[in-house]
Design a protein around this motif. Sequence first.
Motif, PDB file in Angstrom:
ATOM      1  N   GLY A 170      58.724  38.358  51.495  1.00 13.93           N
ATOM      2  CA  GLY A 170      58.215  37.023  51.318  1.00 13.93           C
ATOM      3  C   GLY A 170      56.754  36.868  50.866  1.00 13.93           C
ATOM      4  N   ILE A 171      56.161  37.983  50.550  1.00 16.98           N
ATOM      5  CA  ILE A 171      54.640  38.035  50.372  1.00 16.98           C
ATOM      6  C   ILE A 171      54.188  36.773  49.386  1.00 16.98           C
ATOM      7  CG2 ILE A 171      54.139  40.188  50.980  1.00 16.98           C
ATOM      8  CD1 ILE A 171      54.123  40.899  47.804  1.00 16.98           C
ATOM      9  N   ASN A 172      55.186  36.330  48.674  1.00 17.43           N
ATOM     10  CA  ASN A 172      54.683  35.368  47.707  1.00 17.43           C
ATOM     11  C   ASN A 172      54.734  34.074  48.351  1.00 17.43           C
ATOM     12  OD1 ASN A 172      57.501  36.091  47.792  1.00 17.43           O
ATOM     13  ND2 ASN A 172      57.794  34.211  46.411  1.00 17.43           N
ATOM     14  N   PHE A 173      55.199  33.648  49.244  1.00 20.70           N
ATOM     15  CA  PHE A 173      55.296  32.352  49.901  1.00 20.70           C
ATOM     16  C   PHE A 173      53.841  32.030  50.534  1.00 20.70           C
ATOM     17  CE2 PHE A 173      59.928  33.423  51.110  1.00 20.70           C
ATOM     18  CZ  PHE A 173      60.296  32.816  49.570  1.00 20.70           C
ATOM     19  N   ALA A 174      53.124  33.028  51.032  1.00 19.76           N
ATOM     20  CA  ALA A 174      51.790  32.929  51.537  1.00 19.76           C
ATOM     21  C   ALA A 174      50.823  32.839  50.586  1.00 19.76           C
ATOM     22  CB  ALA A 174      51.416  33.756  52.655  1.00 19.76           C
ATOM     23  N   ARG A 175      51.008  33.160  49.105  1.00 18.73           N
ATOM     24  CA  ARG A 175      49.833  33.182  48.025  1.00 18.73           C
ATOM     25  C   ARG A 175      49.164  31.994  47.884  1.00 18.73           C
ATOM     26  NH1 ARG A 175      51.041  33.061  41.834  1.00 18.73           N
ATOM     27  NH2 ARG A 175      50.632  30.715  42.357  1.00 18.73           N
ATOM     28  N   ASP A 176      49.687  30.557  48.009  1.00 16.05           N
ATOM     29  CA  ASP A 176      48.729  29.551  47.745  1.00 16.05           C
ATOM     30  C   ASP A 176      48.281  28.891  49.032  1.00 16.05           C
ATOM     31  OD1 ASP A 176      49.152  30.206  45.390  1.00 16.05           O
ATOM     32  OD2 ASP A 176      50.432  28.664  44.744  1.00 16.05           O
ATOM     33  N   ASP A 215      43.404  31.763  51.937  1.00 17.12           N
ATOM     34  CA  ASP A 215      42.379  32.305  51.103  1.00 17.12           C
ATOM     35  C   ASP A 215      42.807  33.328  50.551  1.00 17.12           C
ATOM     36  OD1 ASP A 215      39.433  32.276  50.479  1.00 17.12           O
ATOM     37  OD2 ASP A 215      39.870  34.385  51.173  1.00 17.12           O
ATOM     38  N   GLU A 216      42.336  33.748  49.148  1.00 13.54           N
ATOM     39  CA  GLU A 216      42.896  34.962  48.382  1.00 13.54           C
ATOM     40  C   GLU A 216      42.615  36.117  48.920  1.00 13.54           C
ATOM     41  OE1 GLU A 216      42.345  36.888  44.045  1.00 13.54           O
ATOM     42  OE2 GLU A 216      41.832  34.721  44.415  1.00 13.54           O
ATOM     43  N   LYS A 217      41.511  36.241  49.516  1.00 17.47           N
ATOM     44  CA  LYS A 217      40.772  37.532  50.118  1.00 17.47           C
ATOM     45  C   LYS A 217      41.897  37.858  51.406  1.00 17.47           C
ATOM     46  CE  LYS A 217      36.202  37.751  48.643  1.00 17.47           C
ATOM     47  NZ  LYS A 217      34.710  37.831  49.092  1.00 17.47           N
ATOM     48  N   THR A 260      39.440  45.404  51.628  1.00 16.10           N
ATOM     49  CA  THR A 260      38.353  44.657  52.124  1.00 16.10           C
ATOM     50  C   THR A 260      37.125  45.349  52.142  1.00 16.10           C
ATOM     51  OG1 THR A 260      38.831  45.725  54.194  1.00 16.10           O
ATOM     52  CG2 THR A 260      40.036  43.736  54.024  1.00 16.10           C
ATOM     53  N   GLY A 261      36.916  46.566  51.703  1.00 14.60           N
ATOM     54  CA  GLY A 261      35.458  47.008  51.640  1.00 14.60           C
ATOM     55  C   GLY A 261      35.034  47.859  52.764  1.00 14.60           C
ATOM     56  N   ILE A 262      35.921  48.007  53.794  1.00  8.50           N
ATOM     57  CA  ILE A 262      35.455  48.339  54.905  1.00  8.50           C
ATOM     58  C   ILE A 262      34.953  49.820  54.937  1.00  8.50           C
ATOM     59  CG2 ILE A 262      36.302  49.426  57.241  1.00  8.50           C
ATOM     60  CD1 ILE A 262      38.096  46.773  57.582  1.00  8.50           C
ATOM     61  N   THR A 263      35.471  50.819  54.098  1.00  8.81           N
ATOM     62  CA  THR A 263      35.063  52.147  53.833  1.00  8.81           C
ATOM     63  C   THR A 263      33.627  52.038  53.183  1.00  8.81           C
ATOM     64  OG1 THR A 263      36.442  52.022  51.612  1.00  8.81           O
ATOM     65  CG2 THR A 263      37.194  53.039  53.403  1.00  8.81           C
ATOM     66  N   LYS A 264      33.361  51.032  52.342  1.00  7.70           N
ATOM     67  CA  LYS A 264      32.070  51.185  51.702  1.00  7.70           C
ATOM     68  C   LYS A 264      31.137  50.846  52.915  1.00  7.70           C
ATOM     69  CE  LYS A 264      29.042  48.888  48.279  1.00  7.70           C
ATOM     70  NZ  LYS A 264      29.014  47.826  47.275  1.00  7.70           N
ATOM     71  N   LYS A 265      31.274  49.706  53.731  1.00  6.85           N
ATOM     72  CA  LYS A 265      30.591  49.527  54.717  1.00  6.85           C
ATOM     73  C   LYS A 265      30.074  50.520  55.792  1.00  6.85           C
ATOM     74  CE  LYS A 265      31.968  44.426  54.493  1.00  6.85           C
ATOM     75  NZ  LYS A 265      32.542  43.522  55.384  1.00  6.85           N
ATOM     76  N   SER A 324      44.301  40.736  51.782  1.00  6.53           N
ATOM     77  CA  SER A 324      44.212  41.712  53.222  1.00  6.53           C
ATOM     78  C   SER A 324      45.449  41.787  53.823  1.00  6.53           C
ATOM     79  CB  SER A 324      43.145  41.115  53.952  1.00  6.53           C
ATOM     80  OG  SER A 324      41.948  41.340  53.351  1.00  6.53           O
ATOM     81  N   LEU A 325      46.129  40.855  53.925  1.00  6.67           N
ATOM     82  CA  LEU A 325      47.543  40.642  54.728  1.00  6.67           C
ATOM     83  C   LEU A 325      48.649  41.511  54.013  1.00  6.67           C
ATOM     84  CD1 LEU A 325      49.205  39.369  57.069  1.00  6.67           C
ATOM     85  CD2 LEU A 325      49.964  37.470  55.301  1.00  6.67           C
ATOM     86  N   VAL A 326      48.542  41.620  52.730  1.00  4.45           N
ATOM     87  CA  VAL A 326      49.619  42.362  51.985  1.00  4.45           C
ATOM     88  C   VAL A 326      49.169  43.605  52.161  1.00  4.45           C
ATOM     89  CG1 VAL A 326      50.464  42.925  49.676  1.00  4.45           C
ATOM     90  CG2 VAL A 326      50.060  40.630  50.197  1.00  4.45           C
ATOM     91  N   ALA A 327      47.851  43.980  51.964  1.00  3.51           N
ATOM     92  CA  ALA A 327      47.428  45.490  52.196  1.00  3.51           C
ATOM     93  C   ALA A 327      47.682  46.100  53.804  1.00  3.51           C
ATOM     94  CB  ALA A 327      45.935  45.639  52.022  1.00  3.51           C
ATOM     95  N   VAL A 328      47.514  45.325  54.673  1.00  2.00           N
ATOM     96  CA  VAL A 328      48.026  45.779  56.046  1.00  2.00           C
ATOM     97  C   VAL A 328      49.646  46.037  55.868  1.00  2.00           C
ATOM     98  CG1 VAL A 328      48.332  45.218  58.329  1.00  2.00           C
ATOM     99  CG2 VAL A 328      46.123  44.601  57.220  1.00  2.00           C
ATOM    100  N   HIS A 329      50.333  45.072  55.671  1.00  2.00           N
ATOM    101  CA  HIS A 329      51.955  45.350  55.489  1.00  2.00           C
ATOM    102  C   HIS A 329      52.362  46.540  54.564  1.00  2.00           C
ATOM    103  CE1 HIS A 329      53.445  42.131  58.145  1.00  2.00           C
ATOM    104  NE2 HIS A 329      52.535  41.330  57.295  1.00  2.00           N
ATOM    105  N   SER A 330      51.250  46.843  53.446  1.00  2.00           N
ATOM    106  CA  SER A 330      51.715  47.963  52.571  1.00  2.00           C
ATOM    107  C   SER A 330      51.301  49.247  53.451  1.00  2.00           C
ATOM    108  CB  SER A 330      50.920  47.904  51.509  1.00  2.00           C
ATOM    109  OG  SER A 330      51.246  46.574  50.598  1.00  2.00           O
TER     110      SER A 330
END
Length: 253
Positions: free
Chosen positions: A78-84, A87-89, A139-144, A93-99
Amino acid sequence: MEGGAGGCNQRSPEEVFRDFRGRRAGIVKALTTDVEKFYRQCDPEKENLCLYGLPNEMWEVNLPAEEVPPELPEPALGINFARDGMDEKDWLSLVAVHSDAWLLAVSFYFGARFGFDKESRKRLFNMINGLPTIYEVVTGITKKESREKIRNSNGKSNKSGSKPSRSFESHAKATKMPSPKEEESEGEDVDEEEHGNTLCGACGDNYANDEFWICCDMCEKWFHGKCVRITPARAEHIKQYKCPACSTKRARP
């Protein structure tokens, strides 16, 4: 990746890691360079959808497997249900964590299926842990973290310690990074040390001085030219470069 339970068709941790890396590359692509396409496919009006990373470095958004139990661990539903509703970022980020969690589950599922012992599991984990997580890339954490390391290791220098220098940036947009033999100045070793920890915002791999890189003028993330389909010749004519993610953000209503 196939193999029987109980250690049949024995596979190595390196083979499982290649499978992990391919799936990870596909998901990173979905959440960075292909983010507009991924966004469109996650229609909240559709049923429960999952983001799958494939071993061939591709990705797909699809319904979960129908069989119970499934052949492999399943990604978050259900990752699509939270899309709208987010906030997009935050949503990406949520999809990335679950992935990230799913990739680990798949790899250690294979580890159990192929009968990995303690040492093999440890070797697999260390290889996986050597790569930044999808969440860190998105999220760009690696760059920071890379900037912080540069700042700490070069505290006596000026602003170039906190971010790649402007000369490095403009040169990157114009041509391939020079090899050590092409650059004999004293500052070259400093450049390689400062930028060696820089990671591509698309694939998450490290900077290499024999590859063409380009920096986004909006989010300031660095990308392999091949990951964003920008050649050195094309870069020479770009006054302000916007990566795929920044370009689609402005275009989307």
